[in-house]
Design a protein around this motif. Structure first.
Motif, PDB file in Angstrom:
ATOM      1  N   LEU A   1       2.700  73.867 -47.143  1.00 21.96           N
ATOM      2  CA  LEU A   1       3.803  73.515 -48.036  1.00 21.96           C
ATOM      3  C   LEU A   1       3.699  72.058 -48.477  1.00 21.96           C
ATOM      4  O   LEU A   1       3.860  71.750 -49.671  1.00 21.96           O
ATOM      5  CB  LEU A   1       5.147  73.762 -47.343  1.00 21.96           C
ATOM      6  N   LEU A   2       3.442  71.162 -47.534  1.00 26.79           N
ATOM      7  CA  LEU A   2       3.305  69.745 -47.899  1.00 26.79           C
ATOM      8  C   LEU A   2       2.147  69.552 -48.877  1.00 26.79           C
ATOM      9  O   LEU A   2       2.278  68.791 -49.844  1.00 26.79           O
ATOM     10  CB  LEU A   2       3.099  68.907 -46.641  1.00 26.79           C
ATOM     11  N   ASP A   3       1.047  70.231 -48.639  1.00 28.45           N
ATOM     12  CA  ASP A   3      -0.080  70.126 -49.571  1.00 28.45           C
ATOM     13  C   ASP A   3       0.300  70.657 -50.950  1.00 28.45           C
ATOM     14  O   ASP A   3      -0.044  70.064 -51.988  1.00 28.45           O
ATOM     15  CB  ASP A   3      -1.282  70.905 -49.030  1.00 28.45           C
ATOM     16  N   HIS A   4       1.024  71.767 -50.977  1.00 27.34           N
ATOM     17  CA  HIS A   4       1.475  72.357 -52.242  1.00 27.34           C
ATOM     18  C   HIS A   4       2.343  71.372 -53.024  1.00 27.34           C
ATOM     19  O   HIS A   4       2.264  71.305 -54.266  1.00 27.34           O
ATOM     20  CB  HIS A   4       2.252  73.637 -51.953  1.00 27.34           C
ATOM     21  N   LEU A   5       3.153  70.602 -52.308  1.00 22.64           N
ATOM     22  CA  LEU A   5       4.055  69.642 -52.947  1.00 22.64           C
ATOM     23  C   LEU A   5       3.384  68.298 -53.219  1.00 22.64           C
ATOM     24  O   LEU A   5       4.013  67.408 -53.798  1.00 22.64           O
ATOM     25  CB  LEU A   5       5.295  69.425 -52.065  1.00 22.64           C
ATOM     26  N   GLY A   6       2.149  68.136 -52.796  1.00 22.90           N
ATOM     27  CA  GLY A   6       1.451  66.871 -52.992  1.00 22.90           C
ATOM     28  C   GLY A   6       1.945  65.762 -52.092  1.00 22.90           C
ATOM     29  O   GLY A   6       1.826  64.583 -52.432  1.00 22.90           O
ATOM     30  N   VAL A   7       2.469  66.134 -50.929  1.00 25.06           N
ATOM     31  CA  VAL A   7       3.008  65.152 -49.977  1.00 25.06           C
ATOM     32  C   VAL A   7       1.919  64.806 -48.967  1.00 25.06           C
ATOM     33  O   VAL A   7       1.450  65.682 -48.228  1.00 25.06           O
ATOM     34  CB  VAL A   7       4.245  65.713 -49.247  1.00 25.06           C
ATOM     35  N   GLU A   8       1.533  63.539 -48.932  1.00 27.35           N
ATOM     36  CA  GLU A   8       0.510  63.131 -47.968  1.00 27.35           C
ATOM     37  C   GLU A   8       1.109  62.993 -46.573  1.00 27.35           C
ATOM     38  O   GLU A   8       0.533  63.478 -45.594  1.00 27.35           O
ATOM     39  CB  GLU A   8      -0.129  61.812 -48.408  1.00 27.35           C
ATOM     40  N   ARG A   9       2.264  62.319 -46.473  1.00 31.20           N
ATOM     41  CA  ARG A   9       2.886  62.103 -45.162  1.00 31.20           C
ATOM     42  C   ARG A   9       4.392  62.237 -45.310  1.00 31.20           C
ATOM     43  O   ARG A   9       4.975  61.846 -46.324  1.00 31.20           O
ATOM     44  CB  ARG A   9       2.564  60.721 -44.590  1.00 31.20           C
ATOM     45  N   ALA A  10       5.012  62.787 -44.273  1.00 32.28           N
ATOM     46  CA  ALA A  10       6.466  62.962 -44.280  1.00 32.28           C
ATOM     47  C   ALA A  10       7.027  62.604 -42.913  1.00 32.28           C
ATOM     48  O   ALA A  10       6.369  62.805 -41.884  1.00 32.28           O
ATOM     49  CB  ALA A  10       6.831  64.404 -44.629  1.00 32.28           C
ATOM     50  N   ALA A  11       8.240  62.094 -42.922  1.00 32.70           N
ATOM     51  CA  ALA A  11       9.024  61.999 -41.696  1.00 32.70           C
ATOM     52  C   ALA A  11       9.601  63.391 -41.451  1.00 32.70           C
ATOM     53  O   ALA A  11      10.238  63.962 -42.338  1.00 32.70           O
ATOM     54  CB  ALA A  11      10.135  60.968 -41.840  1.00 32.70           C
ATOM     55  N   VAL A  12       9.354  63.952 -40.289  1.00 36.94           N
ATOM     56  CA  VAL A  12       9.708  65.338 -40.014  1.00 36.94           C
ATOM     57  C   VAL A  12      10.883  65.376 -39.046  1.00 36.94           C
ATOM     58  O   VAL A  12      10.818  64.809 -37.950  1.00 36.94           O
ATOM     59  CB  VAL A  12       8.517  66.125 -39.442  1.00 36.94           C
ATOM     60  N   VAL A  13      11.942  66.043 -39.479  1.00 35.71           N
ATOM     61  CA  VAL A  13      13.154  66.219 -38.669  1.00 35.71           C
ATOM     62  C   VAL A  13      13.175  67.673 -38.224  1.00 35.71           C
ATOM     63  O   VAL A  13      13.151  68.584 -39.057  1.00 35.71           O
ATOM     64  CB  VAL A  13      14.419  65.902 -39.479  1.00 35.71           C
ATOM     65  N   GLY A  14      13.224  67.904 -36.922  1.00 36.61           N
ATOM     66  CA  GLY A  14      13.222  69.260 -36.404  1.00 36.61           C
ATOM     67  C   GLY A  14      14.345  69.490 -35.426  1.00 36.61           C
ATOM     68  O   GLY A  14      14.604  68.664 -34.548  1.00 36.61           O
ATOM     69  N   ALA A  15      15.035  70.617 -35.574  1.00 33.26           N
ATOM     70  CA  ALA A  15      16.100  71.011 -34.655  1.00 33.26           C
ATOM     71  C   ALA A  15      15.603  72.151 -33.784  1.00 33.26           C
ATOM     72  O   ALA A  15      15.149  73.178 -34.305  1.00 33.26           O
ATOM     73  CB  ALA A  15      17.351  71.445 -35.422  1.00 33.26           C
ATOM     74  N   SER A  16      15.662  71.991 -32.469  1.00 32.96           N
ATOM     75  CA  SER A  16      15.333  73.044 -31.516  1.00 32.96           C
ATOM     76  C   SER A  16      13.930  73.608 -31.794  1.00 32.96           C
ATOM     77  O   SER A  16      12.934  72.908 -31.660  1.00 32.96           O
ATOM     78  CB  SER A  16      16.406  74.133 -31.558  1.00 32.96           C
ATOM     79  N   PHE A  17      13.840  74.875 -32.193  1.00 32.15           N
ATOM     80  CA  PHE A  17      12.547  75.482 -32.522  1.00 32.15           C
ATOM     81  C   PHE A  17      11.833  74.676 -33.610  1.00 32.15           C
ATOM     82  O   PHE A  17      10.601  74.514 -33.570  1.00 32.15           O
ATOM     83  CB  PHE A  17      12.776  76.922 -32.971  1.00 32.15           C
ATOM     84  N   GLY A  18      12.576  74.157 -34.573  1.00 24.88           N
ATOM     85  CA  GLY A  18      11.984  73.317 -35.604  1.00 24.88           C
ATOM     86  C   GLY A  18      11.382  72.046 -35.044  1.00 24.88           C
ATOM     87  O   GLY A  18      10.398  71.524 -35.575  1.00 24.88           O
ATOM     88  N   GLY A  19      11.960  71.528 -33.951  1.00 27.79           N
ATOM     89  CA  GLY A  19      11.377  70.375 -33.281  1.00 27.79           C
ATOM     90  C   GLY A  19      10.021  70.710 -32.681  1.00 27.79           C
ATOM     91  O   GLY A  19       9.084  69.902 -32.731  1.00 27.79           O
ATOM     92  N   ARG A  20       9.906  71.902 -32.103  1.00 22.71           N
ATOM     93  CA  ARG A  20       8.620  72.327 -31.567  1.00 22.71           C
ATOM     94  C   ARG A  20       7.580  72.419 -32.674  1.00 22.71           C
ATOM     95  O   ARG A  20       6.432  71.975 -32.505  1.00 22.71           O
ATOM     96  CB  ARG A  20       8.751  73.686 -30.876  1.00 22.71           C
TER      97      ARG A  20
END
Length: 259
Positions: free
Chosen positions: A68-87
């Motif tokens: 998804l990040l590649d599709h959007l042309g995003v090289e780097r992102a700050a990633v916020v994850g909740a519970s399973f999303g954190g994993r």
């Protein structure tokens, strides 16, 4: 397949929001626009098998997110994850470290978590209800377990809707479409060197409070925040306060990178 997603904001930095296992991308309704207003380009997505992303093939969640990040042309992102999303955020940082600039982990799960006897019994009860076809009871079990005392009726209704939909999608998919579990362990987590915010709630399950202890010790760049009011899903329990917490962390992270 590209994960279903929403975009907001046009700032120079990108923030990616990854939902918990009882939710979908709607769990971030209270933070999505607020973080865009704080100057970020914000992406929230439905992992495969949740929300609008079908469970249509074998997959690895972290690789789906990378795609998804590649599709959007995003090289780097700050990633916020909740519970399973954190994993998933941690797995992304290990498998594709160049894509992650910072981590904010709220009530995070971790790869390879060994549950306590209490949490294992909870999972067995959920399985029994699902095997019996009692989705209503399985949904209520999750709502009652994962939302803390600050969650109002709207938050409970939303989790009820999101969890039921996830059950329906995942139960209908063939077993060969189940997600693969990447081989990521504690030693791999110790190699994550980006800034990390580790958030835990006083009313969360003890297993996840212990996970926060471990992450604070293992991640070299970790800072711990304990919320005395929160359960497992602070983003739904006090949305505005959680948005401010995240915005402050992201601003601090950007200022350190600029220094």
């Amino acid at each position: 397949m590209t994960l279903s997603h929403d975009l907001a904001g046009a700032g120079p930095s990108t923030v990616l929001l990854l939902h918990s296992g009882v939710c979908d991308r709607r769990m971030w309704d209270g933070q999505f626009q607020a973080l865009a207003d704080a100057g970020h380009r914000v992406v929230r997505c439905d992992l495969r098998g949740f929300g609008d992303s079908p469970m249509d093939a074998p997959h690895t969640h972290a690789d789906d997110v990378r795609d998804l990040l590649d599709h959007l042309g995003v090289e780097r992102a700050a990633v916020v994850g909740a519970s399973f999303g954190g994993r998933i955020a941690l797995e992304l940082a290990v498998r594709h470290p160049g894509h992650v600039s910072a981590l904010a982990l709220l009530g995070s799960d971790v790869p390879g978590l060994t549950p306590s006897a209490e949490l294992e019994a909870w999972g067995e009860r959920e399985d029994e209800l699902l095997d019996a076809g009692d989705l209503d009871a399985a949904v209520e079990l999750n709502v009652d377990t994962w939302l803390g005392p600050e969650a109002g009726p709207e938050a409970r209704a939303l989790v009820r809707e999101m969890q039921r939909h996830a059950f329906e999608v995942q139960l209908a998919a063939p077993e060969e479409f189940d997600p693969a579990e990447p081989e990521v362990g504690a030693d791999d987590l110790a190699g994550i060197e980006v800034p990390a915010l580790v958030v835990t709630g006083a009313h969360d399950h003890p297993d996840f409070r212990a996970v926060a202890d471990d992450l604070t010790r293992v991640l070299p760049g970790a800072r711990r925040v304990d919320l005395d009011w929160a359960g497992h899903l602070p983003a739904l329990e006090r949305p505005d306060e959680t948005a401010r917490l995240l915005a402050t962390f992201l601003a601090e992270t950007m200022s350190h990178r600029a220094a």
